[in-house]
Write a protein that holds these residues in place. Sequence first.
Motif, PDB file in Angstrom:
ATOM      1  N   SER A   1       8.728   6.309  -3.313  1.00  0.00           N
ATOM      2  CA  SER A   1       8.404   7.089  -2.459  1.00  0.00           C
ATOM      3  C   SER A   1       9.529   7.248  -1.253  1.00  0.00           C
ATOM      4  O   SER A   1      10.189   8.505  -1.085  1.00  0.00           O
ATOM      5  N   PRO A   2       9.549   6.284  -0.758  1.00  0.00           N
ATOM      6  CA  PRO A   2      10.206   6.307   0.818  1.00  0.00           C
ATOM      7  C   PRO A   2      11.691   6.042   0.193  1.00  0.00           C
ATOM      8  O   PRO A   2      12.680   6.506   1.714  1.00  0.00           O
TER       9      PRO A   2
ATOM     10  N   TYR B   1       6.689  10.018   3.868  1.00  0.00           N
ATOM     11  CA  TYR B   1       5.227   9.258   3.878  1.00  0.00           C
ATOM     12  C   TYR B   1       4.911   9.390   4.104  1.00  0.00           C
ATOM     13  O   TYR B   1       3.607   9.048   4.081  1.00  0.00           O
TER      14      TYR B   1
ATOM     15  N   LYS C   1       3.240  10.531   0.166  1.00  0.00           N
ATOM     16  CA  LYS C   1       3.122   8.225  -0.140  1.00  0.00           C
ATOM     17  C   LYS C   1       1.734   8.361  -1.774  1.00  0.00           C
ATOM     18  O   LYS C   1       2.344   8.165  -2.689  1.00  0.00           O
TER      19      LYS C   1
END
Length: 517
Positions: free
Chosen positions: A116-117, A458, A461
């Motif tokens: 995801s980041p 973030y 997540k």
Amino acid sequence: MALQNGYSINSTPLDESGDTTPLLKKEVVDVDDSVPPQCCSARCNLAIMMFFGFSVVYGLRVNLSVAMVAMVNGTNSQPSLNSSVGHECPVSSHGNNNSSQTPDQPDGIPQYSWDSPTQGLLLGAFFFGYLVTQIPGGYLAGHFGGSIFLGGGVLGTAALTLLTPLAAQLGPYWLFGLRALEGFGEGVTFPAMMAMWARWAPPLERSRLMTLSGSGANFGAFVALPLTGFICHSLGWPTVFYMCGGAGCIWAVFWFILVSDQPGTHPRISTREKHYIINSIGKDGGAHGWSVPLLPMVLSVPLWAIIVSQMCANWGYYTLLTSLPTYMDTVLHFDLRQNSFLSALPYLGGWAFAVISGVVADSLLEKELLSVTAVRKIFTITGLLLPAAFLVAVGYSGCSGVLAVTFLTLSTTVGGTSAAGVFINQIDIAPRYAGVLLGITNTFATIPGVVAPIVTGYLTKDHSLAGWRNVFCLSAGISVGGALVFTLFGSGKVQKWALAEEDQEQAETERDGLIPA
């Protein structure tokens, strides 16, 4: 419609009460009979070309948002199916048992294991380059004319988009760099648009012409999102970038053939329309030369009101633009085709409300019902406060896909009214420097495009409802702050530093003449 003293109809230097003074003064020469119709006019054709241009621009910008769902290997990037955090909402609620997994791709189409980041960084990469060329683009467009910069920006971005599949195959760093370069090319487009309208848009038609052209962004998102989903599912995600890039190159050819920088150089404009535009804009429509009043700009409170308000409005807009498909996939578990269509739905309403708000705003000004300042504030407040309330509602809609999509659609739809508010306010306060001002304001307003996807990545997540609730509530709170700032400090009157030197001298002389000895 020129004033007898030579100023354009919203630039009289004696206007000290932007909140109460109507746009159209009583001393305006009555030449309504000579106003050429907008239908099939050169200025309307320019707005339509810009509309399709910004449709392409936003197609190039958002294609990665949906394609990312197909590009990423869901097995490695998503939480485990046994994770209660990653799947608070039942997958079966939409009848798609595999909806949160990566959709099937044709044989030979690569997929990648980006967390995801990393996805947030890739989605925000475009805006790193987009930041760099806003101010230079606005400055150069104001001096040389905007057509070469708007057309060249779209053409360059489209050509780079064709290389996206190759960059993705080389690795995320290459894709990050390519997307940043695309943003670099596209950064000049909106400042160039503003610089062109400073020379083309009669003051009483500014709202409708500029909202029509700028609404191409929402229309482009509306078309590109579902089309991207369909192409990804049918032909594979690389085809998305080939088709979007090709469309941009084709549009650029028509742009360079059909468009001129100003009415005086347009080969097909009627004499009647040319004289109407030039006379109604007056001296404010000229190029600003090489020097600009930087210090007065920095100290201008109305300019800072635009900057802060646009930053706040764009936080929510870019959050949805880049991350909404991910929310539809990981939380609501819509399949790719449902995802792309439902992600696009809000932008249809935003496009319609943007166009309508421009017509209404011009009507209020033409009928002398409200001042420019009042009109801009009303549409800004409506376009920021109401969407914020709907975003909070999205955060608390839980696993209900119907409620979430309804509130998201209402939020973006009502948000379209701000197109006739703060987003065109630069040309009100400084027509001569409109391109430079939009470059400045859009530079700051692009910062959320860089930060918001990273923050969203973030905060979400674990793909939990609580994480996404924080995303929506944060966006809503920022929008409320922007509405408050513009309400307190925004203005619709031409600033003294934005007048030509001879106009400033005349303004001082007339003002001194009104002061009793």
